[in-house]
Design a protein around this motif. Structure first.
Motif, PDB file in Angstrom:
ATOM      1  N   TRP A  50       0.829  -1.202   0.000  1.00 47.66           N
ATOM      2  CA  TRP A  50       0.000   0.000   0.000  1.00 47.66           C
ATOM      3  C   TRP A  50       0.867   1.256   0.000  1.00 47.66           C
ATOM      4  CZ3 TRP A  50      -1.283   4.444   2.566  1.00 47.66           C
ATOM      5  CH2 TRP A  50      -2.461   5.067   2.121  1.00 47.66           C
ATOM      6  N   MET A  51       1.907   1.270   0.833  1.00 48.84           N
ATOM      7  CA  MET A  51       2.779   2.443   0.892  1.00 48.84           C
ATOM      8  C   MET A  51       3.514   2.659  -0.432  1.00 48.84           C
ATOM      9  SD  MET A  51       4.271   2.588   4.723  1.00 48.84           S
ATOM     10  CE  MET A  51       4.204   0.881   5.216  1.00 48.84           C
ATOM     11  N   ALA A  52       3.906   1.575  -1.111  1.00 44.43           N
ATOM     12  CA  ALA A  52       4.575   1.711  -2.411  1.00 44.43           C
ATOM     13  C   ALA A  52       3.639   2.344  -3.437  1.00 44.43           C
ATOM     14  CB  ALA A  52       5.055   0.352  -2.899  1.00 44.43           C
ATOM     15  N   ASN A  53       2.351   2.026  -3.376  1.00 45.35           N
ATOM     16  CA  ASN A  53       1.379   2.571  -4.322  1.00 45.35           C
ATOM     17  C   ASN A  53       0.914   3.974  -3.958  1.00 45.35           C
ATOM     18  OD1 ASN A  53       1.383   0.298  -5.911  1.00 45.35           O
ATOM     19  ND2 ASN A  53      -0.396  -0.609  -4.925  1.00 45.35           N
ATOM     20  N   ASN A  54       1.073   4.368  -2.722  1.00 45.86           N
ATOM     21  CA  ASN A  54       0.528   5.645  -2.263  1.00 45.86           C
ATOM     22  C   ASN A  54       1.589   6.547  -1.640  1.00 45.86           C
ATOM     23  OD1 ASN A  54      -2.602   5.399  -2.573  1.00 45.86           O
ATOM     24  ND2 ASN A  54      -1.886   3.421  -1.867  1.00 45.86           N
ATOM     25  N   CYS A  55       2.032   6.229  -0.442  1.00 37.76           N
ATOM     26  CA  CYS A  55       2.946   7.103   0.303  1.00 37.76           C
ATOM     27  C   CYS A  55       4.248   7.379  -0.441  1.00 37.76           C
ATOM     28  CB  CYS A  55       3.264   6.491   1.664  1.00 37.76           C
ATOM     29  SG  CYS A  55       1.793   6.209   2.669  1.00 37.76           S
ATOM     30  N   HIS A  56       4.779   6.385  -1.106  1.00 36.10           N
ATOM     31  CA  HIS A  56       6.072   6.555  -1.781  1.00 36.10           C
ATOM     32  C   HIS A  56       5.980   7.419  -3.025  1.00 36.10           C
ATOM     33  CE1 HIS A  56       7.563   2.618   0.258  1.00 36.10           C
ATOM     34  NE2 HIS A  56       7.364   3.602   1.103  1.00 36.10           N
ATOM     35  N   ARG A  57       4.759   7.848  -3.389  1.00 33.30           N
ATOM     36  CA  ARG A  57       4.552   8.748  -4.530  1.00 33.30           C
ATOM     37  C   ARG A  57       3.918  10.070  -4.112  1.00 33.30           C
ATOM     38  NH1 ARG A  57       0.469   5.428  -7.581  1.00 33.30           N
ATOM     39  NH2 ARG A  57      -0.280   7.536  -7.710  1.00 33.30           N
ATOM     40  N   CYS A  58       3.559  10.184  -2.856  1.00 36.50           N
ATOM     41  CA  CYS A  58       2.792  11.342  -2.376  1.00 36.50           C
ATOM     42  C   CYS A  58       3.712  12.495  -1.962  1.00 36.50           C
ATOM     43  CB  CYS A  58       1.925  10.915  -1.198  1.00 36.50           C
ATOM     44  SG  CYS A  58       0.852  12.226  -0.574  1.00 36.50           S
ATOM     45  N   VAL A  59       3.311  13.725  -2.302  1.00 38.07           N
ATOM     46  CA  VAL A  59       4.103  14.900  -1.939  1.00 38.07           C
ATOM     47  C   VAL A  59       4.174  15.090  -0.425  1.00 38.07           C
ATOM     48  CG1 VAL A  59       3.651  16.133  -4.091  1.00 38.07           C
ATOM     49  CG2 VAL A  59       2.162  16.517  -2.147  1.00 38.07           C
ATOM     50  N   HIS A  60       3.185  14.617   0.300  1.00 39.67           N
ATOM     51  CA  HIS A  60       3.163  14.830   1.741  1.00 39.67           C
ATOM     52  C   HIS A  60       4.167  13.949   2.479  1.00 39.67           C
ATOM     53  CE1 HIS A  60      -0.196  17.442   1.175  1.00 39.67           C
ATOM     54  NE2 HIS A  60      -0.940  16.478   0.667  1.00 39.67           N
ATOM     55  N   ASP A  61       4.603  12.855   1.874  1.00 34.07           N
ATOM     56  CA  ASP A  61       5.594  12.006   2.535  1.00 34.07           C
ATOM     57  C   ASP A  61       6.975  12.140   1.908  1.00 34.07           C
ATOM     58  OD1 ASP A  61       5.818  10.240   4.787  1.00 34.07           O
ATOM     59  OD2 ASP A  61       6.317   8.652   3.370  1.00 34.07           O
ATOM     60  N   LYS A  62       7.138  13.065   0.975  1.00 33.74           N
ATOM     61  CA  LYS A  62       8.448  13.274   0.354  1.00 33.74           C
ATOM     62  C   LYS A  62       9.517  13.663   1.372  1.00 33.74           C
ATOM     63  CE  LYS A  62      10.750  15.347  -3.548  1.00 33.74           C
ATOM     64  NZ  LYS A  62      10.582  16.088  -4.788  1.00 33.74           N
ATOM     65  N   PRO A  63       9.204  14.474   2.382  1.00 34.47           N
ATOM     66  CA  PRO A  63      10.243  14.777   3.371  1.00 34.47           C
ATOM     67  C   PRO A  63      10.827  13.516   4.023  1.00 34.47           C
ATOM     68  CG  PRO A  63       8.426  16.301   3.625  1.00 34.47           C
ATOM     69  CD  PRO A  63       7.986  15.262   2.640  1.00 34.47           C
ATOM     70  N   ALA A  64      10.000  12.534   4.303  1.00 33.26           N
ATOM     71  CA  ALA A  64      10.509  11.297   4.922  1.00 33.26           C
ATOM     72  C   ALA A  64      11.451  10.564   3.978  1.00 33.26           C
ATOM     73  CB  ALA A  64       9.354  10.394   5.330  1.00 33.26           C
ATOM     74  N   ARG A  65      11.162  10.624   2.692  1.00 35.70           N
ATOM     75  CA  ARG A  65      12.056   9.967   1.723  1.00 35.70           C
ATOM     76  C   ARG A  65      13.391  10.691   1.618  1.00 35.70           C
ATOM     77  NH1 ARG A  65       7.112   9.823  -0.680  1.00 35.70           N
ATOM     78  NH2 ARG A  65       7.552  11.359  -2.296  1.00 35.70           N
ATOM     79  N   ASN A  66      13.431  11.945   2.092  1.00 39.26           N
ATOM     80  CA  ASN A  66      14.670  12.721   2.120  1.00 39.26           C
ATOM     81  C   ASN A  66      15.244  12.805   3.538  1.00 39.26           C
ATOM     82  OD1 ASN A  66      14.555  13.277  -0.652  1.00 39.26           O
ATOM     83  ND2 ASN A  66      13.150  14.976  -0.302  1.00 39.26           N
ATOM     84  N   ASP A  67      14.855  11.861   4.394  1.00 39.06           N
ATOM     85  CA  ASP A  67      15.332  11.763   5.794  1.00 39.06           C
ATOM     86  C   ASP A  67      14.968  12.970   6.650  1.00 39.06           C
ATOM     87  OD1 ASP A  67      16.440   9.243   5.329  1.00 39.06           O
ATOM     88  OD2 ASP A  67      18.317  10.112   4.619  1.00 39.06           O
ATOM     89  N   ASP A  68      13.895  13.676   6.311  1.00 38.44           N
ATOM     90  CA  ASP A  68      13.392  14.792   7.115  1.00 38.44           C
ATOM     91  C   ASP A  68      12.126  14.310   7.821  1.00 38.44           C
ATOM     92  OD1 ASP A  68      12.568  17.179   8.217  1.00 38.44           O
ATOM     93  OD2 ASP A  68      12.065  18.127   6.307  1.00 38.44           O
ATOM     94  N   TYR A  69      12.294  13.530   8.866  1.00 37.40           N
ATOM     95  CA  TYR A  69      11.158  12.889   9.529  1.00 37.40           C
ATOM     96  C   TYR A  69      10.325  13.869  10.359  1.00 37.40           C
ATOM     97  CZ  TYR A  69      13.511   8.760   7.907  1.00 37.40           C
ATOM     98  OH  TYR A  69      14.098   7.835   7.106  1.00 37.40           O
TER      99      TYR A  69
END
Length: 131
Positions: free
Chosen positions: A28-47
């Motif tokens: 689910w996260m691969a289809n949603n969160c990993h593409r969403c602008v709202h979780d982009k900070p986490a993908r850049n280690d800005d938790y």
């Protein structure tokens, strides 16, 4: 539409994990969160600025912002009300596509400045045939 805080999401969330296994959650996260602008900070280690909705799901509660689907496939159990794909366009809120030059629109767009998501019952309905 701005994101709610983690405390607001936590207060409305229901008890129980949203996924029955790690495989469901990762899909689910691969289809949603990993593409969403709202979780982009986490993908850049800005938790500190990560999506508060997924953070609540990590602690074993199901966010109210996730609408469960009756019929689904792996990775498609919920619709997140705040999902916005990174490829949706520029910064800020999405805006309607402008009318082409020289063409009049059917309806005035003044009242449609903020897009809204519409949800409908997608279950097939029985149709009676009159022959």
């Amino acid at each position: 539409m701005s994101l709610p805080t983690a405390d607001e999401v936590f207060a409305k969330a229901t008890e129980g994990s949203p996924f029955s296994s790690g495989t469901e959650g990762y899909a689910w996260m691969a289809n949603n969160c990993h593409r969403c602008v709202h979780d982009k900070p986490a993908r850049n280690d800005d938790y500190e600025n990560a999506c508060p909705i997924i953070l609540v799901a990590y602690v074993g509660k199901t966010p109210a912002e996730w609408l469960r689907k009756d019929e689904f496939r792996l990775g498609d159990q919920y619709t997140c009300l705040y999902f916005r794909d990174e490829d949706d366009g520029g910064p800020g809120e999405p805006t309607p596509i402008p009318d082409p030059p020289g063409q009049e629109g059917l309806f005035p767009r003044d009242g449609f400045k903020r897009p809204a998501r519409m949800f409908a019952d997608t279950k097939p309905q029985e149709v009676s045939a009159h022959v």
